[in-house]
Design a protein around this motif. Structure first.
Motif, PDB file in Angstrom:
ATOM      1  N   CYS A 148     -37.087 -39.437  -2.651  1.00  0.00           N
ATOM      2  CA  CYS A 148     -38.271 -39.168  -1.832  1.00  0.00           C
ATOM      3  C   CYS A 148     -39.277 -38.409  -2.686  1.00  0.00           C
ATOM      4  CB  CYS A 148     -37.932 -38.366  -0.585  1.00  0.00           C
ATOM      5  SG  CYS A 148     -39.397 -38.137   0.448  1.00  0.00           S
ATOM      6  N   TYR A 149     -40.405 -39.017  -2.934  1.00  0.00           N
ATOM      7  CA  TYR A 149     -41.360 -38.348  -3.836  1.00  0.00           C
ATOM      8  C   TYR A 149     -42.288 -37.403  -3.078  1.00  0.00           C
ATOM      9  CZ  TYR A 149     -45.096 -41.719  -2.673  1.00  0.00           C
ATOM     10  OH  TYR A 149     -46.040 -42.474  -2.029  1.00  0.00           O
TER      11      TYR A 149
ATOM     12  N   THR B  41     -44.940 -37.808 -10.808  1.00  0.00           N
ATOM     13  CA  THR B  41     -45.314 -38.856 -11.766  1.00  0.00           C
ATOM     14  C   THR B  41     -44.159 -39.144 -12.715  1.00  0.00           C
ATOM     15  OG1 THR B  41     -47.592 -38.082 -11.657  1.00  0.00           O
ATOM     16  CG2 THR B  41     -47.039 -39.555 -13.472  1.00  0.00           C
ATOM     17  N   ASN B  42     -43.568 -38.083 -13.242  1.00  0.00           N
ATOM     18  CA  ASN B  42     -42.454 -38.307 -14.162  1.00  0.00           C
ATOM     19  C   ASN B  42     -41.246 -38.899 -13.465  1.00  0.00           C
ATOM     20  OD1 ASN B  42     -43.608 -37.697 -16.580  1.00  0.00           O
ATOM     21  ND2 ASN B  42     -43.068 -35.526 -16.526  1.00  0.00           N
ATOM     22  N   TRP B  43     -41.015 -38.502 -12.237  1.00  0.00           N
ATOM     23  CA  TRP B  43     -39.876 -39.097 -11.542  1.00  0.00           C
ATOM     24  C   TRP B  43     -40.131 -40.566 -11.173  1.00  0.00           C
ATOM     25  CZ3 TRP B  43     -35.027 -39.677 -11.120  1.00  0.00           C
ATOM     26  CH2 TRP B  43     -34.189 -38.631 -11.497  1.00  0.00           C
TER      27      TRP B  43
ATOM     28  N   ALA C 186     -47.607 -45.549 -12.915  1.00  0.00           N
ATOM     29  CA  ALA C 186     -46.486 -45.031 -12.124  1.00  0.00           C
ATOM     30  C   ALA C 186     -46.863 -44.903 -10.652  1.00  0.00           C
ATOM     31  CB  ALA C 186     -46.034 -43.683 -12.675  1.00  0.00           C
ATOM     32  N   HIS C 187     -48.161 -44.803 -10.380  1.00  0.00           N
ATOM     33  CA  HIS C 187     -48.595 -44.632  -8.992  1.00  0.00           C
ATOM     34  C   HIS C 187     -49.039 -45.930  -8.330  1.00  0.00           C
ATOM     35  CE1 HIS C 187     -48.024 -40.363  -9.098  1.00  0.00           C
ATOM     36  NE2 HIS C 187     -48.715 -40.270 -10.219  1.00  0.00           N
ATOM     37  N   VAL C 188     -48.919 -47.036  -9.048  1.00  0.00           N
ATOM     38  CA  VAL C 188     -49.209 -48.325  -8.422  1.00  0.00           C
ATOM     39  C   VAL C 188     -48.032 -48.668  -7.514  1.00  0.00           C
ATOM     40  CG1 VAL C 188     -49.532 -50.797  -8.849  1.00  0.00           C
ATOM     41  CG2 VAL C 188     -50.623 -49.117 -10.352  1.00  0.00           C
TER      42      VAL C 188
ATOM     43  N   GLU D 225     -33.077 -29.376 -15.659  1.00  0.00           N
ATOM     44  CA  GLU D 225     -31.634 -29.279 -15.386  1.00  0.00           C
ATOM     45  C   GLU D 225     -31.247 -30.169 -14.192  1.00  0.00           C
ATOM     46  OE1 GLU D 225     -30.841 -25.120 -15.043  1.00  0.00           O
ATOM     47  OE2 GLU D 225     -28.928 -25.523 -14.024  1.00  0.00           O
ATOM     48  N   ASP D 226     -31.985 -30.013 -13.080  1.00  0.00           N
ATOM     49  CA  ASP D 226     -31.656 -30.773 -11.873  1.00  0.00           C
ATOM     50  C   ASP D 226     -31.904 -32.266 -12.078  1.00  0.00           C
ATOM     51  OD1 ASP D 226     -31.106 -28.317 -10.816  1.00  0.00           O
ATOM     52  OD2 ASP D 226     -32.838 -28.240  -9.485  1.00  0.00           O
ATOM     53  N   SER D 227     -32.963 -32.590 -12.805  1.00  0.00           N
ATOM     54  CA  SER D 227     -33.272 -34.005 -13.032  1.00  0.00           C
ATOM     55  C   SER D 227     -32.192 -34.658 -13.890  1.00  0.00           C
ATOM     56  CB  SER D 227     -34.619 -34.149 -13.738  1.00  0.00           C
ATOM     57  OG  SER D 227     -35.644 -33.632 -12.940  1.00  0.00           O
TER      58      SER D 227
END
Ligand SMILES: *[C@@H]1O[C@H](CO)[C@@H](O)[C@H](O)[C@H]1NC(C)=O
Ligand SMILES: *[C@@H]1O[C@H](CO)[C@@H](O)[C@H](O)[C@H]1NC(C)=O
Ligand SMILES: *[C@@H]1O[C@H](CO)[C@@H](O)[C@H](O)[C@H]1NC(C)=O
Ligand SMILES: *[C@@H]1O[C@H](CO)[C@@H](O)[C@H](O)[C@H]1NC(C)=O
Length: 347
Positions: free
Chosen positions: A116-117, A124-126, A150-152, A279-281
């Motif tokens: 969920c963004y 953006t990176n995710w 990335a946002h398309v 870390e979490d990513s």
């Protein structure tokens, strides 16, 4: 319904009923019970590396060094569940989710992930990572993907594009995660990004003109036309004005996480934090079985909105408005365990 109920009762001790989500376009209401996949015998039955699903890796880690992390994430999940329960009147205002509520949930079928963004939380990176993960070899380095690409929306598949049975299946068996950030830091970041930079006028026109018209006395014609010099005080006044949300939902850049991702209806398996982003990513990537060749991109942090910056922006806000603004974002503070900022002067 009956067999599902019986099954849940039978497995109650080892499993948790996490969620009864109703999805409906019409009267269609589907309850779904999510069952955590714990191995009841405590024996490791499988596996070749990578053949286990992220959910299995998360709830039943094979690697010892991951068990402490698993405990931390269990605490974060409990915090969300407890907050939802304690604030059920507020958090469950909308009891029924419709596919339209699932627009922010990006799906990766190959690795059984749902992300969920949340804008202003490294999204953006995710999204770049999700494009690499779903690209079947099209990309290898997330940073080769331009930010605007990335946002398309056509580049990633979201959960609302599936049929209701397909949605339920994915909610049940995929690992669902999101990333959160201190709510006011996120808000200041959104303000700085959308209202203090000249390069993109769409937010000035769409929101700036409206905010100035409503919040500024004696605004000049130029300010009313351009909407490009919104003050943070005016932005805050706009957010706490009850008319604003009655008219239309907040823009996603300042919408609360609980309204974007519905954490009281959708059981997130993993809550990542901006404060421990890398870390979490990388933990998510590891659970997905791609940690050895895919890492979260590191990048320059110089323009990042910080706690000090946030403190400064809030200095000009009256304690009355601070209190009202805290009320708007309160559930995000509680759910994700952010304490009341020390700079706030609450009434
Ligand atoms: C919440 O935050 C406090 C203080 O920052 C910390 O001690 C505690 O472990 C956190 N709880 C959870 C559930 O993350
Ligand atoms: C400005 O922002 C809007 C909305 O985020 C986007 O659709 C548009 O492409 C952007 N324009 C430029 C020139 O960056
Ligand atoms: C707005 O303009 C009027 C007339 O010029 C003036 O009397 C009033 O003080 C101004 N109000 C503010 C808030 O500047
Ligand atoms: C706070 O208000 C003062 C006086 O109006 C202004 O000069 C300053 O730029 C404001 N600070 C912020 C962070 O908005």
């Amino acid at each position: 319904m009956k067999p599902a109920l019986l099954e849940v009762m039978r497995m109650n001790r080892i499993c948790r009923m996490v969620l009864a989500t109703c999805l409906g376009s019409f009267i269609l209401v589907i309850f779904y019970f999510q069952i955590m996949r714990r191995n009841p015998f405590g024996v490791d039955i499988c596996c070749r590396k990578g053949s286990r699903s992220p959910l299995q890796e998360l709830y039943n880690p094979t690697q010892l060094e991951l068990s402490n992390t698993a405990v931390l994430h269990q605490m974060r999940r409990d915090q969300v569940t407890d907050t939802c329960r304690a604030n059920s009147a507020m958090s469950r205002k909308r009891r029924v989710l419709t596919p339209n509520d699932l627009k922010h949930l990006v799906v990766d079928e190959d690795h059984e992930l749902i992300y969920c963004y949340v804008p202003k939380v490294a999204c953006t990176n995710w999204k770049r990572l999700m494009m690499v993960l779903t690209g079947r070899g099209k990309y290898s380095d997330p940073m080769e993907i331009p930010a605007n690409e990335a946002h398309v929306s056509a580049n990633l598949k979201t959960l609302n594009q599936y049929s209701i049975p397909e949605i339920n299946h994915r909610l049940k068996s995929y690992m669902k995660f999101l990333f959160v950030r201190e709510p006011f830091e996120r808000l200041v970041s959104a303000y700085r990004n959308k209202f203090t930079q000249k390069y993109n006028t769409s937010f000035h026109k769409r929101y700036g003109t409206k905010i100035i018209k409503r919040q500024r006395k004696n605004a000049t014609q130029e300010a009313l036309r351009k909407g490009d010099d919104v003050k943070f005080e005016e932005f805050v006044a706009y957010l706490i004005d009850p008319h604003t949300q009655r008219e239309e939902p907040f823009n996603e850049h300042w919408q609360t996480v609980y309204s974007l991702c519905h954490p009281c209806h959708i059981h997130y398996d993993l809550v990542g934090k901006y404060e421990t982003l890398e870390e979490d990513s990388n933990y998510v990537l590891q659970l997905a079985g791609v940690g050895s060749y895919l890492k979260f991109p590191t990048y320059a942090k110089s323009t990042r909105t910080t706690d000090e910056m946030t403190t400064e922006f809030f200095q000009n806000i009256s304690s009355e408005h601070q209190t009202q603004l805290y009320e708007v974002y309160k559930l995000d503070f509680l759910m994700f365990n952010y304490s009341v900022p020390s700079y706030l002067k609450l009434e």
